[in-house]
Design a protein around this motif. Structure first.
Motif, PDB file in Angstrom:
ATOM      1  N   UNK A  52       0.796  -1.230   0.000  1.00 26.53           N
ATOM      2  CA  UNK A  52       0.000   0.000   0.000  1.00 26.53           C
ATOM      3  C   UNK A  52       0.834   1.289   0.000  1.00 26.53           C
ATOM      4  N   UNK A  53       1.803   1.384   0.903  1.00 29.43           N
ATOM      5  CA  UNK A  53       2.557   2.628   1.006  1.00 29.43           C
ATOM      6  C   UNK A  53       3.989   2.387   1.435  1.00 29.43           C
ATOM      7  N   UNK A  54       4.708   3.462   1.642  1.00 29.09           N
ATOM      8  CA  UNK A  54       6.127   3.373   1.997  1.00 29.09           C
ATOM      9  C   UNK A  54       6.349   2.780   3.384  1.00 29.09           C
ATOM     10  N   UNK A  55       5.401   2.981   4.287  1.00 26.65           N
ATOM     11  CA  UNK A  55       5.516   2.414   5.627  1.00 26.65           C
ATOM     12  C   UNK A  55       5.599   0.889   5.579  1.00 26.65           C
ATOM     13  N   UNK A  56       4.980   0.273   4.569  1.00 30.48           N
ATOM     14  CA  UNK A  56       4.939  -1.178   4.454  1.00 30.48           C
ATOM     15  C   UNK A  56       6.155  -1.767   3.738  1.00 30.48           C
ATOM     16  N   UNK A  72       3.217  13.573   9.913  1.00 28.59           N
ATOM     17  CA  UNK A  72       3.098  12.250   9.294  1.00 28.59           C
ATOM     18  C   UNK A  72       4.301  11.950   8.395  1.00 28.59           C
ATOM     19  N   UNK A  73       4.724  12.926   7.608  1.00 28.72           N
ATOM     20  CA  UNK A  73       5.872  12.780   6.713  1.00 28.72           C
ATOM     21  C   UNK A  73       7.102  12.291   7.483  1.00 28.72           C
ATOM     22  N   UNK A  74       7.398  12.959   8.587  1.00 30.32           N
ATOM     23  CA  UNK A  74       8.586  12.617   9.369  1.00 30.32           C
ATOM     24  C   UNK A  74       8.505  11.201   9.927  1.00 30.32           C
TER      25      UNK A  74
END
Length: 155
Positions: A55-59, A88-90
């Protein structure tokens, strides 16, 4: 420009198994990063390539960890996080970067770092390897991952 002084890597990636883990946010940028990664891997002679979308960069770290555990010789992690008006970005940038670093150090499997952390969409597009972009961070991440596999095999 961050690309100034970058090495020219000419590597033979024959027989190397690469897993590309890519985030899904910011389709245009991600399409460019993926295209650059594919070009670089093909130029290096890498034919065993698996692509996985998350889904996103966190994953990215969990997918990279699973790829390393499943026998990948290298992982290329691609994503983009664009600064907004909240912290959130940080948090996402820090977590993804720390997580990917942990994967490569813990497993010994090189992870090419293709996570763009940009102030705005224009910066991301300029690094995405698209026509008119000044940099191709997808290609750079793929080259770095494969070159590191080759270097580690020489140890």
């Amino acid at each position: 420009m961050s690309g100034a002084g970058a090495p020219r890597l000419e590597i033979d990636g024959t027989g190397i198994r690469v897993v590309v883990v890519a985030a899904s946010w910011h389709t245009q940028v991600m399409d460019g990063l993926l295209a650059g990664t594919r070009r670089a891997l093909a130029a290096a002679g890498v034919t065993d390539v698996t692509e996985v979308r998350v889904p996103g960069s966190f994953e990215l770290p969990v997918a990279a960890s699973r790829a390393a555990a499943a026998g990948a010789d290298a992982v290329v992690a691609l994503g983009v996080v664009i600064r907004g008006g909240t912290p959130h970005f940080d948090y996402v940038c820090s977590a993804a970067t720390s997580g990917l670093t942990d994967v490569t150090v813990r497993t010994g499997v090189p992870v090419g770092f293709g996570l763009l952390t940009c102030d705005d969409e224009a910066q991301a597009l300029d690094r995405a390897g698209l026509e008119g972009s000044n940099e191709d961070k997808g290609a750079e991440a793929a080259e770095a991952a494969v070159a590191t596999v080759v270097a580690l095999r020489a140890l």
